[in-house]
Design a protein around this motif. Structure first.
Motif, short mmCIF file in Angstrom:
data_model
loop_
_atom_site.label_atom_id
_atom_site.label_comp_id
_atom_site.label_asym_id
_atom_site.label_seq_id
_atom_site.Cartn_x
_atom_site.Cartn_y
_atom_site.Cartn_z
N TRP A 4 0.84 -1.18 0.00
CA TRP A 4 0.00 0.00 0.00
C TRP A 4 0.88 1.24 0.00
CZ3 TRP A 4 -5.17 -0.36 -0.58
CH2 TRP A 4 -5.74 -1.63 -0.38
N ARG A 5 0.46 2.27 -0.75
CA ARG A 5 1.24 3.51 -0.77
C ARG A 5 0.31 4.72 -0.69
NH1 ARG A 5 1.02 5.52 -6.01
NH2 ARG A 5 0.30 4.00 -7.52
N LYS A 6 0.83 5.76 -0.06
CA LYS A 6 0.10 7.01 0.04
C LYS A 6 0.58 7.96 -1.05
CE LYS A 6 0.58 8.76 4.16
NZ LYS A 6 0.37 9.41 5.44
N CYS A 16 -4.71 10.12 4.71
CA CYS A 16 -4.95 10.15 3.27
C CYS A 16 -5.51 8.79 2.87
CB CYS A 16 -3.61 10.41 2.56
SG CYS A 16 -3.76 10.73 0.81
N VAL A 17 -5.81 8.64 1.60
CA VAL A 17 -6.14 7.32 1.09
C VAL A 17 -4.85 6.64 0.66
CG1 VAL A 17 -8.47 7.92 0.37
CG2 VAL A 17 -6.59 8.14 -1.25
N GLU A 18 -4.86 5.34 0.69
CA GLU A 18 -3.73 4.56 0.23
C GLU A 18 -4.19 3.71 -0.95
OE1 GLU A 18 -1.09 3.71 4.17
OE2 GLU A 18 -2.89 2.49 3.93
N LEU A 19 -3.27 3.45 -1.86
CA LEU A 19 -3.57 2.68 -3.06
C LEU A 19 -2.69 1.45 -3.13
CD1 LEU A 19 -3.59 5.62 -5.61
CD2 LEU A 19 -5.54 4.62 -4.43
N ALA A 20 -3.20 0.40 -3.76
CA ALA A 20 -2.43 -0.81 -3.99
C ALA A 20 -2.75 -1.35 -5.37
CB ALA A 20 -2.74 -1.87 -2.94
N ASP A 21 -1.74 -1.84 -6.06
CA ASP A 21 -1.92 -2.51 -7.34
C ASP A 21 -2.26 -3.96 -7.04
OD1 ASP A 21 -1.76 -3.72 -9.81
OD2 ASP A 21 0.13 -2.78 -10.35
N LEU A 22 -3.44 -4.38 -7.46
CA LEU A 22 -3.90 -5.74 -7.20
C LEU A 22 -3.99 -6.56 -8.49
CD1 LEU A 22 -6.78 -4.83 -4.70
CD2 LEU A 22 -4.42 -5.48 -4.14
N GLY A 23 -3.10 -6.26 -9.42
CA GLY A 23 -3.12 -6.95 -10.70
C GLY A 23 -4.10 -6.27 -11.65
N LEU A 24 -5.25 -6.89 -11.90
CA LEU A 24 -6.25 -6.31 -12.79
C LEU A 24 -7.14 -5.30 -12.08
CD1 LEU A 24 -7.30 -9.49 -14.78
CD2 LEU A 24 -5.71 -7.69 -15.48
N ALA A 25 -6.89 -5.06 -10.82
CA ALA A 25 -7.70 -4.14 -10.02
C ALA A 25 -6.80 -3.24 -9.18
CB ALA A 25 -8.65 -4.92 -9.11
N ARG A 26 -7.40 -2.24 -8.59
CA ARG A 26 -6.70 -1.35 -7.67
C ARG A 26 -7.46 -1.34 -6.35
NH1 ARG A 26 -4.21 -2.32 -11.36
NH2 ARG A 26 -3.29 -0.97 -12.91
N GLY A 27 -6.71 -1.33 -5.26
CA GLY A 27 -7.31 -1.25 -3.93
C GLY A 27 -7.18 0.17 -3.40
N VAL A 28 -8.20 0.63 -2.71
CA VAL A 28 -8.22 1.96 -2.10
C VAL A 28 -8.66 1.78 -0.66
CG1 VAL A 28 -9.18 4.29 -2.22
CG2 VAL A 28 -8.88 2.98 -4.32
N ARG A 29 -7.89 2.34 0.28
CA ARG A 29 -8.28 2.24 1.69
C ARG A 29 -7.93 3.53 2.43
NH1 ARG A 29 -3.85 -1.88 4.45
NH2 ARG A 29 -2.09 -0.43 4.37
#
Length: 56
Positions: A4-6, A16-29
């Motif tokens: 996860w990265r800000k 802030c929100v954090e993002l992650a590369d999940l392959g064919l998707a993106r995660g937001v938390r």
């Protein structure tokens, strides 16, 4: 392991929100409460979200 990265625009102690590369998707938390889970968006839907935010 998911990485996860800000945003680089966030300060060290800023929430802030954090993002992650999940392959064919993106995660937001939420960075201040990462244990409650995340939203998953298909990569093209995430790109459309970003374009919408930038054009607002």
């Amino acid at each position: 392991m998911t990485v996860w990265r800000k945003s680089s625009y966030s300060g060290i102690n800023e929430e802030c929100v954090e993002l992650a590369d999940l392959g064919l998707a993106r995660g937001v938390r939420d960075s201040k409460n990462p244990g409650v889970g995340h939203q998953t968006l298909r990569a093209n839907a995430f790109q459309a979200l970003l374009e919408g935010i930038k054009s607002a």
